[in-house]
Design a protein around this motif. Structure first.
Motif, PDB file in Angstrom:
ATOM      1  N   ASP A 196       0.828  -1.210   0.000  1.00 16.19           N
ATOM      2  CA  ASP A 196       0.000   0.000   0.000  1.00 16.19           C
ATOM      3  C   ASP A 196       0.860   1.256   0.000  1.00 16.19           C
ATOM      4  OD1 ASP A 196      -2.288  -1.506  -0.024  1.00 16.19           O
ATOM      5  OD2 ASP A 196      -2.656  -1.359   2.138  1.00 16.19           O
ATOM      6  N   THR A 197       2.022   1.185   0.622  1.00 17.15           N
ATOM      7  CA  THR A 197       2.934   2.332   0.607  1.00 17.15           C
ATOM      8  C   THR A 197       3.410   2.624  -0.808  1.00 17.15           C
ATOM      9  OG1 THR A 197       3.697   1.973   2.882  1.00 17.15           O
ATOM     10  CG2 THR A 197       5.185   3.177   1.403  1.00 17.15           C
ATOM     11  N   VAL A 198       3.787   1.579  -1.546  1.00 20.19           N
ATOM     12  CA  VAL A 198       4.219   1.779  -2.936  1.00 20.19           C
ATOM     13  C   VAL A 198       3.093   2.395  -3.755  1.00 20.19           C
ATOM     14  CG1 VAL A 198       4.924   0.599  -5.046  1.00 20.19           C
ATOM     15  CG2 VAL A 198       5.958  -0.045  -2.869  1.00 20.19           C
ATOM     16  N   SER A 199       1.872   1.901  -3.570  1.00 18.75           N
ATOM     17  CA  SER A 199       0.732   2.465  -4.303  1.00 18.75           C
ATOM     18  C   SER A 199       0.546   3.932  -3.956  1.00 18.75           C
ATOM     19  CB  SER A 199      -0.540   1.680  -3.966  1.00 18.75           C
ATOM     20  OG  SER A 199      -0.445   0.340  -4.396  1.00 18.75           O
ATOM     21  N   TRP A 200       0.675   4.277  -2.669  1.00 16.45           N
ATOM     22  CA  TRP A 200       0.536   5.678  -2.251  1.00 16.45           C
ATOM     23  C   TRP A 200       1.621   6.537  -2.887  1.00 16.45           C
ATOM     24  CZ3 TRP A 200       3.286   9.536  -0.005  1.00 16.45           C
ATOM     25  CH2 TRP A 200       2.576  10.609   0.545  1.00 16.45           C
ATOM     26  N   LEU A 201       2.853   6.041  -2.912  1.00 18.09           N
ATOM     27  CA  LEU A 201       3.957   6.803  -3.477  1.00 18.09           C
ATOM     28  C   LEU A 201       3.743   7.065  -4.965  1.00 18.09           C
ATOM     29  CD1 LEU A 201       6.973   5.014  -1.721  1.00 18.09           C
ATOM     30  CD2 LEU A 201       6.209   7.361  -1.319  1.00 18.09           C
ATOM     31  N   PHE A 202       3.309   6.050  -5.703  1.00 20.12           N
ATOM     32  CA  PHE A 202       3.056   6.228  -7.132  1.00 20.12           C
ATOM     33  C   PHE A 202       1.901   7.191  -7.364  1.00 20.12           C
ATOM     34  CE2 PHE A 202       5.833   2.657  -7.951  1.00 20.12           C
ATOM     35  CZ  PHE A 202       6.272   2.869  -9.253  1.00 20.12           C
ATOM     36  N   GLU A 203       0.856   7.076  -6.551  1.00 19.81           N
ATOM     37  CA  GLU A 203      -0.295   7.959  -6.707  1.00 19.81           C
ATOM     38  C   GLU A 203       0.082   9.404  -6.407  1.00 19.81           C
ATOM     39  OE1 GLU A 203      -4.819   8.523  -4.894  1.00 19.81           O
ATOM     40  OE2 GLU A 203      -3.770   6.593  -4.723  1.00 19.81           O
ATOM     41  N   GLU A 204       0.851   9.611  -5.340  1.00 17.06           N
ATOM     42  CA  GLU A 204       1.250  10.971  -4.977  1.00 17.06           C
ATOM     43  C   GLU A 204       2.214  11.553  -6.001  1.00 17.06           C
ATOM     44  OE1 GLU A 204       0.901  14.255  -2.296  1.00 17.06           O
ATOM     45  OE2 GLU A 204      -0.256  12.430  -2.719  1.00 17.06           O
ATOM     46  N   THR A 205       3.099  10.722  -6.544  1.00 16.49           N
ATOM     47  CA  THR A 205       3.994  11.184  -7.609  1.00 16.49           C
ATOM     48  C   THR A 205       3.186  11.630  -8.816  1.00 16.49           C
ATOM     49  OG1 THR A 205       5.706   9.634  -6.885  1.00 16.49           O
ATOM     50  CG2 THR A 205       5.952  10.576  -9.086  1.00 16.49           C
ATOM     51  N   GLY A 206       2.201  10.818  -9.180  1.00 18.18           N
ATOM     52  CA  GLY A 206       1.342  11.178 -10.309  1.00 18.18           C
ATOM     53  C   GLY A 206       0.557  12.442 -10.056  1.00 18.18           C
ATOM     54  N   ARG A 207       0.104  12.638  -8.821  1.00 15.81           N
ATOM     55  CA  ARG A 207      -0.657  13.847  -8.496  1.00 15.81           C
ATOM     56  C   ARG A 207       0.195  15.096  -8.671  1.00 15.81           C
ATOM     57  NH1 ARG A 207      -1.574  17.399  -4.584  1.00 15.81           N
ATOM     58  NH2 ARG A 207       0.020  16.534  -3.200  1.00 15.81           N
ATOM     59  N   LEU A 208       1.455  15.034  -8.208  1.00 12.70           N
ATOM     60  CA  LEU A 208       2.335  16.196  -8.344  1.00 12.70           C
ATOM     61  C   LEU A 208       2.786  16.386  -9.788  1.00 12.70           C
ATOM     62  CD1 LEU A 208       4.609  16.063  -5.168  1.00 12.70           C
ATOM     63  CD2 LEU A 208       2.566  17.428  -5.583  1.00 12.70           C
ATOM     64  N   THR A 209       2.875  15.283 -10.522  1.00  5.88           N
ATOM     65  CA  THR A 209       3.261  15.384 -11.939  1.00  5.88           C
ATOM     66  C   THR A 209       2.101  15.867 -12.775  1.00  5.88           C
ATOM     67  OG1 THR A 209       4.803  13.552 -11.623  1.00  5.88           O
ATOM     68  CG2 THR A 209       4.232  14.092 -13.896  1.00  5.88           C
ATOM     69  N   GLY A 210       0.885  15.496 -12.352  1.00  2.00           N
ATOM     70  CA  GLY A 210      -0.308  15.891 -13.096  1.00  2.00           C
ATOM     71  C   GLY A 210      -0.549  15.053 -14.316  1.00  2.00           C
ATOM     72  N   THR A 211       0.070  13.849 -14.371  1.00  3.16           N
ATOM     73  CA  THR A 211      -0.068  13.022 -15.578  1.00  3.16           C
ATOM     74  C   THR A 211      -0.569  11.620 -15.262  1.00  3.16           C
ATOM     75  OG1 THR A 211       2.241  12.299 -15.378  1.00  3.16           O
ATOM     76  CG2 THR A 211       1.788  14.215 -16.760  1.00  3.16           C
ATOM     77  N   ALA A 212      -0.888  11.343 -14.007  1.00  2.00           N
ATOM     78  CA  ALA A 212      -1.310   9.989 -13.658  1.00  2.00           C
ATOM     79  C   ALA A 212      -2.537  10.042 -12.769  1.00  2.00           C
ATOM     80  CB  ALA A 212      -0.186   9.241 -12.943  1.00  2.00           C
TER      81      ALA A 212
END
Length: 324
Positions: free
Chosen positions: A283-299
């Protein structure tokens, strides 16, 4: 790349512990030892037993003979004594190193397992250059204001030294590493969006390494009966089981090391509490990918989760990063 063997400093501590144990087993006091072997300084033995001086293998051989150590133990401890004296050779294994980073590098070398928690920062072994630079520069400014004459000297060298330590995790025989991350360490107070985005992407990458486990504590998470960890700390277990487990308490402007088993055990319990309260590794990995995408604005969350699941298959079998 850092050596896969303990640092000379750690070897000195191990040697000192063994010499003290052998002396006590032989029923000798420090004064009696000094008298029998004819050393001029009584502090010489004390410094050896406390790991505070570079050992002379000839001196160690004299002590081992006096204590009646068997041949196998003498061979082992004389090897440790030689390793404890090779400080210059050990430091050459790092492309760049500073005094501040050296203390951490010395204790990390030869580790079989590292466990870390920091309530406000991403641990140093996981930091990107941008995140590390912000931390170092901001700390230097506080030191300058306090009148520290060494503040502000070579932040870029300090960043490179911190990155040199990080290759420890990328090594085939690297230690098992677990970190409990606080969501606040990745929030708006941690730096500009681009710095946080880069740091999140780095954590996604590191989480794919087979020897690295990351666990996230979210802002609203309650630990046990509302337990609040008072400080950042790290726990080190070494490849040689005779080297004592070590606790490092990081205080920002001052750090404390302890080998006391009772103290270490207290923090081991706290770390288990933190892991139990935190998100699972998946779940931590999923959170990290989701938050990265949110800041990138592309995921989106769905694509982030898909990326987290697919990422392991994209890594080489050795577990080594393709880019640092």
């Amino acid at each position: 790349m850092p050596p896969a063997v303990p640092s000379p400093i750690l070897r000195r501590r191990r040697l000192g512990t063994e010499l003290r144990r052998l002396r006590e087993a032989a029923g000798l006091t420090g004064d009696q030892v000094i008298e029998r072997i004819g050393w001029a300084s009584a502090s010489k033995l004390s410094r050896l037993e406390n790991g505070r001086s570079r050992p002379d293998p000839d001196d160690v051989a004299v002590l081992l003979a006096l204590y009646g150590a068997d041949a196998e133990l003498q061979t082992d401890l004389l090897t440790i004594a030689r390793e404890a004296g090779d400080v210059r050779g050990w430091r050459k294994s790092y492309p760049v190193m500073t005094q501040q980073q050296l203390g951490w590098a010395e204790i990390e070398a030869g580790c079989a397992e590292i466990r870390e928690y920091n309530p406000v920062l991403v641990p140093g072994l996981l930091q990107t250059p941008g995140y590390a630079r912000l931390r170092i520069v901001s700390a230097d400014r506080a030191a300058e204001t306090a009148g520290d004459p060494q503040a502000g000297e070579g932040p870029e060298t300090e960043v490179r030294a911190r990155l040199a330590r990080q290759s420890l995790l990328d090594r085939v025989d690297g230690p098992r590493y677990t970190a409990v991350l606080e969501e606040a360490a990745l929030g708006e107070r941690a730096g500009p969006v681009e710095v946080r985005r880069e740091q999140l992407a780095k954590l996604c990458e590191l989480a794919m390494l087979p020897n690295v486990t990351l666990r996230l504590l979210q802002r609203t998470t309650v630990i046990g009966e509302f337990y609040l960890p008072p400080t950042a700390f790290s726990l080190y277990r070494f490849a040689d089981p005779q080297d004592p487990e070590t606790l490092a308490i990081e205080g920002g402007f001052i750090d404390v090391m302890s080998h006391d088993a009772n103290t270490v055990n207290h923090y081991k319990v706290v770390f288990e509490w933190l892991c139990s309260a935190a998100l699972s590794a998946t779940d931590t990995v999923s959170w990290l990918f989701e938050e990265t995408g949110r800041l990138t604005g592309t995921a989106t969350p769905s694509t982030a989760a898909h990326g987290a699941a697919a990422a392991p298959a994209q890594r080489r079998p050795s577990g080594r990063l393709t880019e640092r």
